[in-house]
Design a protein around this motif. Sequence first.
Motif, PDB file in Angstrom:
ATOM      1  N   UNK A  64      44.391  29.689   8.508  1.00 21.99           N
ATOM      2  CA  UNK A  64      44.260  29.401   9.936  1.00 21.99           C
ATOM      3  C   UNK A  64      44.505  30.657  10.766  1.00 21.99           C
ATOM      4  N   UNK A  65      43.679  30.857  11.820  1.00 19.15           N
ATOM      5  CA  UNK A  65      43.887  32.035  12.652  1.00 19.15           C
ATOM      6  C   UNK A  65      45.281  32.036  13.254  1.00 19.15           C
ATOM      7  N   UNK A  66      45.871  33.206  13.331  1.00 18.80           N
ATOM      8  CA  UNK A  66      47.185  33.452  13.936  1.00 18.80           C
ATOM      9  C   UNK A  66      48.354  32.952  13.093  1.00 18.80           C
ATOM     10  N   UNK A  67      48.087  32.414  11.901  1.00 20.53           N
ATOM     11  CA  UNK A  67      49.236  32.039  11.068  1.00 20.53           C
ATOM     12  C   UNK A  67      49.734  33.292  10.341  1.00 20.53           C
ATOM     13  N   UNK A  68      50.970  33.633  10.585  1.00 18.08           N
ATOM     14  CA  UNK A  68      51.552  34.795   9.898  1.00 18.08           C
ATOM     15  C   UNK A  68      53.032  34.570   9.654  1.00 18.08           C
ATOM     16  N   UNK A  69      53.544  35.160   8.567  1.00 14.82           N
ATOM     17  CA  UNK A  69      54.996  35.098   8.329  1.00 14.82           C
ATOM     18  C   UNK A  69      55.580  36.508   8.482  1.00 14.82           C
ATOM     19  N   UNK A  70      54.720  37.445   8.940  1.00  9.23           N
ATOM     20  CA  UNK A  70      55.177  38.842   9.033  1.00  9.23           C
ATOM     21  C   UNK A  70      55.564  39.180  10.469  1.00  9.23           C
ATOM     22  N   UNK A  71      56.612  39.995  10.606  1.00 11.17           N
ATOM     23  CA  UNK A  71      57.084  40.355  11.947  1.00 11.17           C
ATOM     24  C   UNK A  71      55.967  41.021  12.751  1.00 11.17           C
ATOM     25  N   UNK A  72      55.170  41.869  12.100  1.00  5.10           N
ATOM     26  CA  UNK A  72      54.108  42.553  12.857  1.00  5.10           C
ATOM     27  C   UNK A  72      52.723  42.088  12.406  1.00  5.10           C
ATOM     28  N   UNK A  73      52.640  40.898  11.851  1.00  7.53           N
ATOM     29  CA  UNK A  73      51.337  40.394  11.405  1.00  7.53           C
ATOM     30  C   UNK A  73      50.521  39.822  12.555  1.00  7.53           C
ATOM     31  N   UNK A  74      49.192  39.734  12.343  1.00  5.16           N
ATOM     32  CA  UNK A  74      48.337  39.121  13.367  1.00  5.16           C
ATOM     33  C   UNK A  74      47.906  37.720  12.930  1.00  5.16           C
ATOM     34  N   UNK A  75      47.969  37.477  11.643  1.00  9.00           N
ATOM     35  CA  UNK A  75      47.499  36.188  11.124  1.00  9.00           C
ATOM     36  C   UNK A  75      45.995  36.031  11.210  1.00  9.00           C
ATOM     37  N   UNK A  76      45.281  37.155  11.290  1.00  8.95           N
ATOM     38  CA  UNK A  76      43.822  37.066  11.393  1.00  8.95           C
ATOM     39  C   UNK A  76      43.105  37.432  10.084  1.00  8.95           C
ATOM     40  N   UNK A  77      43.807  38.188   9.222  1.00 10.33           N
ATOM     41  CA  UNK A  77      43.145  38.721   8.026  1.00 10.33           C
ATOM     42  C   UNK A  77      42.463  37.655   7.180  1.00 10.33           C
ATOM     43  N   UNK A  78      43.206  36.619   6.818  1.00  6.65           N
ATOM     44  CA  UNK A  78      42.641  35.620   5.907  1.00  6.65           C
ATOM     45  C   UNK A  78      41.651  34.703   6.602  1.00  6.65           C
ATOM     46  N   UNK A  79      41.876  34.418   7.892  1.00  4.50           N
ATOM     47  CA  UNK A  79      40.923  33.528   8.573  1.00  4.50           C
ATOM     48  C   UNK A  79      39.579  34.240   8.723  1.00  4.50           C
ATOM     49  N   UNK A  80      39.616  35.538   9.038  1.00 10.76           N
ATOM     50  CA  UNK A  80      38.360  36.297   9.140  1.00 10.76           C
ATOM     51  C   UNK A  80      37.711  36.379   7.751  1.00 10.76           C
TER      52      UNK A  80
ATOM     53  N   UNK B  16      49.926  44.055  -1.291  1.00 11.94           N
ATOM     54  CA  UNK B  16      50.865  45.191  -1.187  1.00 11.94           C
ATOM     55  C   UNK B  16      52.053  44.790  -0.302  1.00 11.94           C
ATOM     56  N   UNK B  17      51.744  44.156   0.836  1.00 10.51           N
ATOM     57  CA  UNK B  17      52.825  43.792   1.772  1.00 10.51           C
ATOM     58  C   UNK B  17      53.750  42.719   1.185  1.00 10.51           C
TER      59      UNK B  17
END
Length: 294
Positions: free
Chosen positions: A228-244, A180-181
């Motif tokens: 990878x944890x903390x990898x994000x291209x979003x301004x308010x992303x955490x980069x945790x979704x896919x690693x979890x 969606x994002x």
Amino acid sequence: VLSLVGSEMCIRDRIYPMQTEVEGEANAIIRIEDITEQRKIEEQLIRADRLSSLGQLSGGIAHEIRNPLASINLFTDILCDKDKYDRPDQELELFDEIKENIVRIEQIIKRVLDFAKPPVTTTAEIDLNDLTRENVKFWSSKLKKSKIKLNLNLNNGLPPVQADVIGLQQVINNVVLNAIEAMAEGGNIDIRTALGKSSVNVNNHAVILSVSDTGPGIRTVHQEDIFNPFFTTKASGTGLGLSISHQIIQRQGGDISFKTSPEMGTTFSIELPAADSKNKFPDRPFLESGDGET
Ligand code: ADP
């Protein structure tokens, strides 16, 4: 040492020059090794290292969130107290939704805390189609806001999967919310389920849930990093979704992978072993997705 890293296979060539008795002549032994597995294990170790830092960080965050969440829970209980307030059913239903979501947040916090610990998951037989249908309500307002059409192509003849329902729900949500994002300007999301061959154990069947979007795709330079944890291209992303999600699916003997291109968008495939697949479905032909509901 020469390394040729292809997108799927990794090969190492070693060249050992040999001296010969004859002047002007040279021999060499060339050793070609398939090091794909080795590379995969190395990548997993690096990821595991990052995940252990994530475990420490998550303890702090979870502690900070739990207390205000307990207050929200308490105040919601007070607000829907039938002895104190006379509320219409419509309002009570909304409070039920709020409570349901509080429970989900509590479960997710617990998941994150458990993340760095050895797995103590409770598994059950789950129908992936039912789980998908149950989750649609959580996406509906975001889909509407982003003008995205959701198509469900759920194959009715699927065996259940043996998995942890909360973890699996979290994975499906992460992948759909990412889709969606990725489509701020609108588009389509197709969720399909199908029976296929397990890529983890080729003798077993696997149930595959795929989520395809018509977004811009994942840039080549980012493709290696997205789990990878903390990898994000979003301004308010955490980069945790896919690693979890990756961790959850791997713990359950499955796999999560993606295909992406700027023209076609992105498809994430979540593969899980069919419950008791070896004994229950020995000669069953694989079903192609497409004959389910839309
Ligand atoms: P977050 O959503 O907080 O950024 P994730 O781990 O869920 O964290 O995703 C990591 C990154 O992977 C995203 O920031 C985005 O760059 C990329 N990504 C994931 N899914 C998609 C998708 N469907 N389309 C394009 N990029 C995606």
